[in-house]
Scaffold this active site. Structure first.
Site, PDB file in Angstrom:
ATOM      1  N   ASP A 116       0.824  -1.211   0.000  1.00  0.00           N
ATOM      2  CA  ASP A 116       0.000   0.000   0.000  1.00  0.00           C
ATOM      3  C   ASP A 116       0.859   1.263   0.000  1.00  0.00           C
ATOM      4  O   ASP A 116       0.478   2.285  -0.567  1.00  0.00           O
ATOM      5  CB  ASP A 116      -0.931   0.000   1.210  1.00  0.00           C
ATOM      6  N   LYS A 120      -5.964  17.908  23.816  1.00  0.00           N
ATOM      7  CA  LYS A 120      -4.679  17.841  24.500  1.00  0.00           C
ATOM      8  C   LYS A 120      -4.254  16.388  24.383  1.00  0.00           C
ATOM      9  O   LYS A 120      -4.756  15.516  25.091  1.00  0.00           O
ATOM     10  CB  LYS A 120      -4.818  18.263  25.960  1.00  0.00           C
TER      11      LYS A 120
END
Length: 284
Positions: A61, A164
């Site tokens: 891929d 975060k």
């Protein structure tokens, strides 16, 4: 009839190189103009795409991803041979490469079109922006220092959240079986034009993915005192700074694959592939 065909191979995989030679010999025997080159030579590949009508790839891929970037913004169909392991995008086994090529040259097969994203990198210091096509995913993430960064997300110019976290992934349907899936994202049907937003190891539990409609515009803004990185499809990598923004939207361009399998091929073996952990170094 195809008059000019390119062959792109993984240069570190001996089997991929050998198969590329065999495919070229087959095309020579049929009197079809062809060229061959390494998937890692993007600067050489792009000029060769002019007037090329079909691309053959031998690798995994990762080879396809590099090939797609060399093809764009042209829309040249890809017939891929899997010399990696998983091969979500590849079509033929090495054993079927010659016979599969013969079928395609005879007019068999159908076109599998995949949606792309366009990414615009906007530096905070008003330096010149940069544009990229995205076939799999765009990732804004922390650098080598193991500290979280803040990534503020706007969707269609409206504030959504601030992660975060180790970073955030914006993925296409094609990329939904890759990094986004590993980070907990969903798998989309390949011809879906939807966009996936997935945080990477978010602090304090905001760990869900979001599937957005194809007309969405997603902004990822970096806020960190530490090193941060931008990765496009896993091989275009650069450092980014606090205040930099990555803007992503649907592209009008498509990547085209030639398929010989039935149109519902994606679901056959999908569960096995997703559970597998047998990646070869040559998939990359």
């Amino acid at each position: 009839m195809y008059k000019k065909i390119g062959i792109i191979y993984h240069p570190l995989n001996p089997a991929a190189c050998d198969l590329a030679i065999k495919l070229a010999a087959k095309l020579d025997s049929l009197g079809i103009e062809n060229w061959s080159d390494s998937a890692w030579q993007a600067d050489k590949l792009t000029p060769k795409m002019q007037n090329t009508q079909l691309i053959l790839t031998t690798g995994g891929d990762g080879t396809i991803l590099r090939t797609a970037h060399a093809i764009l913004p042209l829309e040249i169909p890809i017939l891929s041979v899997n010399l990696g392991k998983v091969g979500f995008m590849t079509e033929l086994s090495p054993e079927d490469a010659i016979s599969g090529l013969e079928k395609v040259l005879a007019g068999d097969g159908w076109i599998d079109e995949r949606s792309l994203l366009e990414a615009e990198y906007l530096p905070h210091d008003s330096a010149q922006s940069r544009q990229f096509f995205v076939m799999n995913d765009a990732v804004v993430a922390r650098g080598q220092v193991a500290r979280v960064i803040c990534v503020s997300v706007d969707i269609n110019s409206q504030p959504f959240t601030t992660y975060k976290a180790d970073g955030a992934i914006v993925s296409t349907a094609t990329g939904s079986t890759g990094y986004s899936y590993a980070a907990g994202g969903p798998v989309l049907q390949p011809n879906s034009a939807d966009i996936i937003l997935t945080p990477i190891l978010p602090h304090l539990g905001r760990g869900y993915s979001l599937v957005l409609p194809s007309d969405s515009i997603v902004d990822l803004k970096v806020n960190t005192w530490h090193e941060a990185t931008l990765s496009i499809d896993g091989f275009i990598n650069m450092q980014v700074s606090s205040g930099d923004t990555l803007r992503l939207r649907q592209s009008s361009k498509k990547i085209q694959f030639i398929r010989l399998r039935p149109e519902n091929y994606f679901y056959k073996g999908l569960d096995t592939k997703l559970k597998g952990n047998n990646e070869s170094v040559y998939d990359r």
